[in-house]
Design a protein around this motif. Structure first.
Motif, PDB file in Angstrom:
ATOM      1  N   ASN A  73      -1.302 -50.123 -40.608  1.00  0.00           N
ATOM      2  CA  ASN A  73      -0.433 -49.828 -41.918  1.00  0.00           C
ATOM      3  C   ASN A  73      -1.141 -49.139 -43.040  1.00  0.00           C
ATOM      4  OD1 ASN A  73       1.856 -51.091 -40.518  1.00  0.00           O
ATOM      5  ND2 ASN A  73       1.647 -52.880 -41.986  1.00  0.00           N
ATOM      6  N   TYR A  74      -2.420 -49.725 -43.375  1.00  0.00           N
ATOM      7  CA  TYR A  74      -3.172 -48.862 -44.242  1.00  0.00           C
ATOM      8  C   TYR A  74      -3.606 -47.514 -43.713  1.00  0.00           C
ATOM      9  CZ  TYR A  74      -7.180 -48.168 -47.353  1.00  0.00           C
ATOM     10  OH  TYR A  74      -8.233 -47.636 -48.203  1.00  0.00           O
ATOM     11  N   GLY A  78       1.289 -55.442 -50.675  1.00  0.00           N
ATOM     12  CA  GLY A  78       2.778 -55.739 -50.654  1.00  0.00           C
ATOM     13  C   GLY A  78       3.543 -54.519 -51.348  1.00  0.00           C
ATOM     14  N   ARG A  79       3.405 -54.025 -52.154  1.00  0.00           N
ATOM     15  CA  ARG A  79       4.344 -52.953 -52.916  1.00  0.00           C
ATOM     16  C   ARG A  79       4.185 -51.636 -52.053  1.00  0.00           C
ATOM     17  NH1 ARG A  79       5.676 -52.433 -58.272  1.00  0.00           N
ATOM     18  NH2 ARG A  79       3.786 -53.992 -59.031  1.00  0.00           N
ATOM     19  N   THR A  80       2.930 -51.263 -51.420  1.00  0.00           N
ATOM     20  CA  THR A  80       2.790 -50.100 -50.758  1.00  0.00           C
ATOM     21  C   THR A  80       3.140 -50.444 -49.380  1.00  0.00           C
ATOM     22  OG1 THR A  80       0.375 -50.768 -50.285  1.00  0.00           O
ATOM     23  CG2 THR A  80       0.830 -49.336 -51.932  1.00  0.00           C
ATOM     24  N   GLY A  81       3.494 -51.855 -48.707  1.00  0.00           N
ATOM     25  CA  GLY A  81       3.902 -51.688 -47.331  1.00  0.00           C
ATOM     26  C   GLY A  81       2.545 -51.953 -46.434  1.00  0.00           C
ATOM     27  N   TRP A 128       5.633 -57.227 -31.980  1.00  0.00           N
ATOM     28  CA  TRP A 128       5.402 -56.504 -33.496  1.00  0.00           C
ATOM     29  C   TRP A 128       3.840 -55.952 -33.660  1.00  0.00           C
ATOM     30  CZ3 TRP A 128       1.666 -59.132 -35.923  1.00  0.00           C
ATOM     31  CH2 TRP A 128       1.294 -60.661 -35.904  1.00  0.00           C
ATOM     32  N   GLY A 129       3.039 -56.397 -32.782  1.00  0.00           N
ATOM     33  CA  GLY A 129       1.709 -56.123 -32.980  1.00  0.00           C
ATOM     34  C   GLY A 129       0.937 -55.241 -31.650  1.00  0.00           C
ATOM     35  N   ARG A 130       1.956 -54.884 -30.929  1.00  0.00           N
ATOM     36  CA  ARG A 130       1.688 -54.391 -29.622  1.00  0.00           C
ATOM     37  C   ARG A 130       0.823 -52.889 -29.876  1.00  0.00           C
ATOM     38  NH1 ARG A 130       0.998 -54.860 -24.336  1.00  0.00           N
ATOM     39  NH2 ARG A 130       1.797 -56.868 -24.338  1.00  0.00           N
ATOM     40  N   SER A 131       1.640 -51.945 -30.830  1.00  0.00           N
ATOM     41  CA  SER A 131       1.442 -50.620 -31.004  1.00  0.00           C
ATOM     42  C   SER A 131       0.096 -50.688 -31.986  1.00  0.00           C
ATOM     43  CB  SER A 131       2.352 -50.127 -32.024  1.00  0.00           C
ATOM     44  OG  SER A 131       3.586 -49.894 -31.307  1.00  0.00           O
ATOM     45  N   TYR A 145      -3.709 -41.030 -42.187  1.00  0.00           N
ATOM     46  CA  TYR A 145      -4.699 -40.915 -40.972  1.00  0.00           C
ATOM     47  C   TYR A 145      -3.811 -40.708 -39.563  1.00  0.00           C
ATOM     48  CZ  TYR A 145      -8.482 -42.264 -43.931  1.00  0.00           C
ATOM     49  OH  TYR A 145      -9.456 -42.699 -44.761  1.00  0.00           O
ATOM     50  N   ASP A 146      -4.478 -40.207 -38.829  1.00  0.00           N
ATOM     51  CA  ASP A 146      -3.635 -39.929 -37.648  1.00  0.00           C
ATOM     52  C   ASP A 146      -3.955 -41.134 -36.485  1.00  0.00           C
ATOM     53  OD1 ASP A 146      -2.606 -39.229 -35.000  1.00  0.00           O
ATOM     54  OD2 ASP A 146      -4.012 -37.585 -34.502  1.00  0.00           O
ATOM     55  N   VAL A 147      -2.809 -41.821 -36.379  1.00  0.00           N
ATOM     56  CA  VAL A 147      -2.830 -43.148 -35.495  1.00  0.00           C
ATOM     57  C   VAL A 147      -2.140 -42.936 -34.165  1.00  0.00           C
ATOM     58  CG1 VAL A 147      -3.005 -44.855 -37.549  1.00  0.00           C
ATOM     59  CG2 VAL A 147      -0.687 -43.868 -36.834  1.00  0.00           C
TER      60      VAL A 147
END
Length: 349
Positions: free
Chosen positions: A277-278, A247-250, A304-307, A284-286
């Motif tokens: 998100n991780y 949570g703290r790291t997003g 919110w989940g498509r990308s 990393y290149d996403v």
């Protein structure tokens, strides 16, 4: 993390003034153009330094490889040969180096930088024969072959550990199962525990707090003081450290109103977002993105989940269930083991 480790080192060298740039006629004039510095000059400098590292590594590797069978303790320059066997753990302190000569091993904890390619090796990542490594923090490696040899520079200690199992202890994970190798991977690198000493429960649903705990382990269990990031995550629980860190790291953002809902089942779509998100957090290149039109239920993917889903499909972390994405389907422990195994494999490419 596919960070440009070598480029960062070179940047520090330039800022420290170890590279002399000529051409200025006054203090008001730029020494070189920015385009030249970040273009041809920068690329040539990186290539030159890499060539020097490769040449030095190659000489040490060749000398060490020629001394096969002589055991530990053989010195080549400032490097000393060491050996290990299945289950042994090699621990080095920050700044120590090694060149991997023979056999296989994986990072158990800490940060190990592959200086040959300029990338960090994640927890569970395998070492490559002939590559040179540098400990970015205190680091521990686990040998996974009958015989392994490396050249160590600095303080490296080797101690015997429990041999990695040839067979898993789980009666519900037969070798014929599609998820056998995935479960073996997450178990051997201590990302997952079984539901009991003899059961893995591959078809059980994965809870949200289990997912944050597993990712915390994958990240090397970074220390973090407790804070009430989520109102329903109290201090002192088995899932507290991982969920607070995430949570703290997003890496996770909760369900709203300050809640995380730790014991709800996690969906395939949520896992894609969390892994995305991780990956971003770790550098990393996403940028890879796949078209979802081949899946007949692509329209059920949330905005919110498509990308994240497009990325996960593009890098083959999510392959679908019988031709469907099933984004809102609860993920099983076996499916999460497979996704994590594929994720770590992708980070090593």
């Amino acid at each position: 993390m596919k960070k440009r480790i070598l480029a960062g080192v070179l940047g520090l060298a330039i800022l420290a003034g170890t590279v002399t740039l000529a051409g200025a006629t006054s203090q008001d004039q730029a020494l070189v153009s920015l385009s030249h510095l970040t273009g041809a000059f920068w690329n040539d400098l990186k290539a030159m330094v890499k060539q020097e590292v490769d040449r030095d590594t190659s000489a040490i590797y060749s000398a060490a490889a020629g001394q096969a069978g002589q055991g530990s303790g053989v010195a080549v320059g400032s490097f000393v040969s060491q050996t290990g066997t299945n289950g042994d753990m090699a621990a080095g302190s920050i700044g120590c180096g090694l060149i991997w000569i023979q056999g296989s091993a994986a990072v158990r904890s800490g940060i190990l930088v592959d200086a040959t390619v300029g990338e960090e090796i994640p927890a569970g990542g395998m070492l490559t024969v002939g590559h040179r490594y540098l400990a970015g923090t205190d680091v521990t490696l686990t040998v996974s072959s009958v015989e392994a040899r490396w050249m160590a520079e600095g303080e490296w200690t080797v101690r015997a550990g429990e041999p990695l199992p040839g067979q898993l202890p789980f009666a519900d994970v037969p070798q014929s199962a599609w998820f056998y190798e995935d479960v073996a991977y997450v178990y051997r690198y201590e990302l997952f525990n079984g539901s009991s000493p003899t059961q893995f429960a591959p078809e059980d649903k994965m809870q949200r707090c289990m997912m944050t705990t597993v990712l915390h382990r994958l990240a090397g269990k970074p220390a973090d003081e407790y804070s009430a990031v989520f109102l329903d995550i109290p201090d002192g629980q088995w899932y507290t450290a991982g969920t607070v860190w995430a949570g703290r790291t997003g890496v996770v953002s909760g369900i709203g109103n300050g809640l995380f809902d730790p014991f709800s089942n996690i969906t395939r779509q949520q896992i894609a977002v969390i892994l995305y998100n991780y990956a971003v957090k770790m550098g990393y290149d996403v940028s890879v993105s796949a078209q979802l039109s081949e899946f007949s239920d692509a329209g059920t993917v949330a905005s919110w989940g498509r990308s994240a889903i497009s990325w996960a499909v593009g890098v083959k972390i999510i392959n679908g269930r019988d031709g469907l994405l099933v984004p809102d389907g609860d993920a099983t422990r076996a499916e999460v083991a497979a996704m994590l195994h594929r994720f770590v494999t992708w980070t090593q490419k």
